[in-house]
Design a protein around this motif. Structure first.
Motif, mmCIF file in Angstrom:
data_model
loop_
_atom_site.group_PDB
_atom_site.id
_atom_site.type_symbol
_atom_site.label_atom_id
_atom_site.label_comp_id
_atom_site.label_asym_id
_atom_site.label_seq_id
_atom_site.Cartn_x
_atom_site.Cartn_y
_atom_site.Cartn_z
ATOM 1 N N ALA A 288 0.827 -1.201 0.000
ATOM 2 C CA ALA A 288 0.000 0.000 0.000
ATOM 3 C C ALA A 288 0.866 1.258 0.000
ATOM 4 C CB ALA A 288 -0.935 -0.006 1.213
ATOM 5 N N LEU A 289 1.966 1.221 0.753
ATOM 6 C CA LEU A 289 2.872 2.368 0.782
ATOM 7 C C LEU A 289 3.487 2.598 -0.593
ATOM 8 C CD1 LEU A 289 4.346 4.604 2.361
ATOM 9 C CD2 LEU A 289 6.123 2.901 2.878
ATOM 10 N N ALA A 290 3.975 1.545 -1.218
ATOM 11 C CA ALA A 290 4.585 1.674 -2.546
ATOM 12 C C ALA A 290 3.571 2.234 -3.542
ATOM 13 C CB ALA A 290 5.126 0.327 -3.018
ATOM 14 N N SER A 291 2.357 1.714 -3.526
ATOM 15 C CA SER A 291 1.322 2.199 -4.447
ATOM 16 C C SER A 291 1.016 3.675 -4.218
ATOM 17 C CB SER A 291 0.038 1.383 -4.288
ATOM 18 O OG SER A 291 0.249 0.055 -4.674
ATOM 19 N N LEU A 292 0.859 4.047 -2.958
ATOM 20 C CA LEU A 292 0.529 5.433 -2.631
ATOM 21 C C LEU A 292 1.665 6.377 -3.030
ATOM 22 C CD1 LEU A 292 -1.253 7.604 -1.376
ATOM 23 C CD2 LEU A 292 -0.353 6.921 0.873
ATOM 24 N N VAL A 293 2.894 6.002 -2.720
ATOM 25 C CA VAL A 293 4.031 6.864 -3.056
ATOM 26 C C VAL A 293 4.149 7.016 -4.575
ATOM 27 C CG1 VAL A 293 6.558 7.049 -2.978
ATOM 28 C CG2 VAL A 293 5.279 6.511 -0.903
ATOM 29 N N LYS A 294 3.923 5.952 -5.325
ATOM 30 C CA LYS A 294 3.972 6.045 -6.794
ATOM 31 C C LYS A 294 2.910 7.004 -7.324
ATOM 32 C CE LYS A 294 5.993 1.487 -7.415
ATOM 33 N NZ LYS A 294 5.734 0.079 -7.783
ATOM 34 N N VAL A 295 1.707 6.929 -6.766
ATOM 35 C CA VAL A 295 0.627 7.834 -7.179
ATOM 36 C C VAL A 295 0.995 9.283 -6.855
ATOM 37 C CG1 VAL A 295 -1.755 8.540 -6.643
ATOM 38 C CG2 VAL A 295 -1.227 6.137 -7.084
ATOM 39 N N LEU A 296 1.515 9.493 -5.657
ATOM 40 C CA LEU A 296 1.875 10.855 -5.251
ATOM 41 C C LEU A 296 3.033 11.399 -6.083
ATOM 42 C CD1 LEU A 296 1.474 10.506 -1.392
ATOM 43 C CD2 LEU A 296 -0.012 11.778 -2.966
ATOM 44 N N LEU A 297 4.016 10.546 -6.403
ATOM 45 C CA LEU A 297 5.136 10.997 -7.238
ATOM 46 C C LEU A 297 4.688 11.314 -8.666
ATOM 47 C CD1 LEU A 297 8.062 8.723 -6.018
ATOM 48 C CD2 LEU A 297 7.838 11.211 -5.752
ATOM 49 N N ALA A 298 3.685 10.599 -9.152
ATOM 50 C CA ALA A 298 3.140 10.917 -10.476
ATOM 51 C C ALA A 298 2.447 12.281 -10.452
ATOM 52 C CB ALA A 298 2.173 9.831 -10.927
ATOM 53 N N ARG A 299 1.799 12.570 -9.343
ATOM 54 C CA ARG A 299 1.094 13.857 -9.206
ATOM 55 C C ARG A 299 2.051 15.004 -8.898
ATOM 56 N NH1 ARG A 299 -4.259 14.958 -5.444
ATOM 57 N NH2 ARG A 299 -4.427 17.156 -5.908
ATOM 58 N N TYR A 300 3.111 14.701 -8.127
ATOM 59 C CA TYR A 300 4.094 15.703 -7.710
ATOM 60 C C TYR A 300 5.504 15.213 -8.075
ATOM 61 C CZ TYR A 300 0.075 16.945 -4.789
ATOM 62 O OH TYR A 300 -1.176 17.273 -4.342
ATOM 63 N N PRO A 301 5.819 15.181 -9.356
ATOM 64 C CA PRO A 301 7.106 14.617 -9.771
ATOM 65 C C PRO A 301 8.300 15.381 -9.202
ATOM 66 C CG PRO A 301 5.982 15.658 -11.635
ATOM 67 C CD PRO A 301 5.039 15.692 -10.485
ATOM 68 N N GLY A 302 9.310 14.619 -8.829
ATOM 69 C CA GLY A 302 10.554 15.212 -8.364
ATOM 70 C C GLY A 302 10.596 15.609 -6.906
ATOM 71 N N VAL A 303 9.490 15.446 -6.180
ATOM 72 C CA VAL A 303 9.534 15.819 -4.767
ATOM 73 C C VAL A 303 10.323 14.768 -3.985
ATOM 74 C CG1 VAL A 303 7.346 17.075 -4.865
ATOM 75 C CG2 VAL A 303 7.357 14.687 -4.146
ATOM 76 N N PRO A 304 11.027 15.188 -2.947
ATOM 77 C CA PRO A 304 11.763 14.206 -2.143
ATOM 78 C C PRO A 304 10.804 13.351 -1.317
ATOM 79 C CG PRO A 304 12.047 16.418 -1.257
ATOM 80 C CD PRO A 304 11.254 16.550 -2.523
ATOM 81 N N VAL A 305 11.159 12.097 -1.156
ATOM 82 C CA VAL A 305 10.406 11.176 -0.303
ATOM 83 C C VAL A 305 11.323 10.849 0.870
ATOM 84 C CG1 VAL A 305 9.283 8.919 -0.156
ATOM 85 C CG2 VAL A 305 9.191 10.226 -2.297
ATOM 86 N N VAL A 306 10.893 11.228 2.070
ATOM 87 C CA VAL A 306 11.724 11.062 3.260
ATOM 88 C C VAL A 306 10.871 10.616 4.440
ATOM 89 C CG1 VAL A 306 13.383 12.829 2.513
ATOM 90 C CG2 VAL A 306 11.478 13.480 3.989
ATOM 91 N N GLY A 307 11.532 10.154 5.466
ATOM 92 C CA GLY A 307 10.870 9.826 6.724
ATOM 93 C C GLY A 307 10.946 11.017 7.669
#
Length: 116
Positions: A51-70
């Motif tokens: 679910a995390l991988a799917s959600l992050v992929k969707v968000l990166l498609a909507r907001y390309p190039g944003v950093p993904v961090v904890g």
């Protein structure tokens, strides 16, 4: 709820704050970030990881190039060595290294998978 999304142990996704609303999940970074919470500490169910991988992929498609961090990656570098070390973390979540997870193609490390 301060997070925009919560991923439960059964892999279900709950929506908290709307994406156009400022979150309340990491002081100093709420206005320019999307908060995702995984229920657990440092080990998560396989369906949560999916679910995390799917959600992050969707968000990166909507907001390309944003950093993904904890959250812990956003802590202040207190000693000024350009590395935020565990002793400097203001939060320990998500309990795994996001950069490593991304580098492995969003596959979790075995020690972070909850045994079923």
């Amino acid at each position: 709820m301060g997070y925009h999304f919560v991923l439960d142990v059964d892999g279900s996704k709950s929506t908290g704050r709307a994406l156009d609303k400022i979150g309340a999940h990491m002081a100093g970074h709420n206005a320019n970030s999307i908060g995702i919470c995984m229920v657990g500490t440092d080990q998560y169910c396989t369906v949560q990881w999916g679910a995390l991988a799917s959600l992050v992929k969707v968000l990166l498609a909507r907001y390309p190039g944003v950093p993904v961090v904890g959250n812990h990656d956003l802590s202040t570098d207190l000693n000024g060595d350009c590395t935020v070390e565990p002793s400097e973390w203001t939060k320990t979540c998500p309990g795994f290294t996001v950069a490593n997870w991304l580098a492995t193609g969003m596959k979790p490390q075995p020690q972070n998978v909850l045994a079923s």
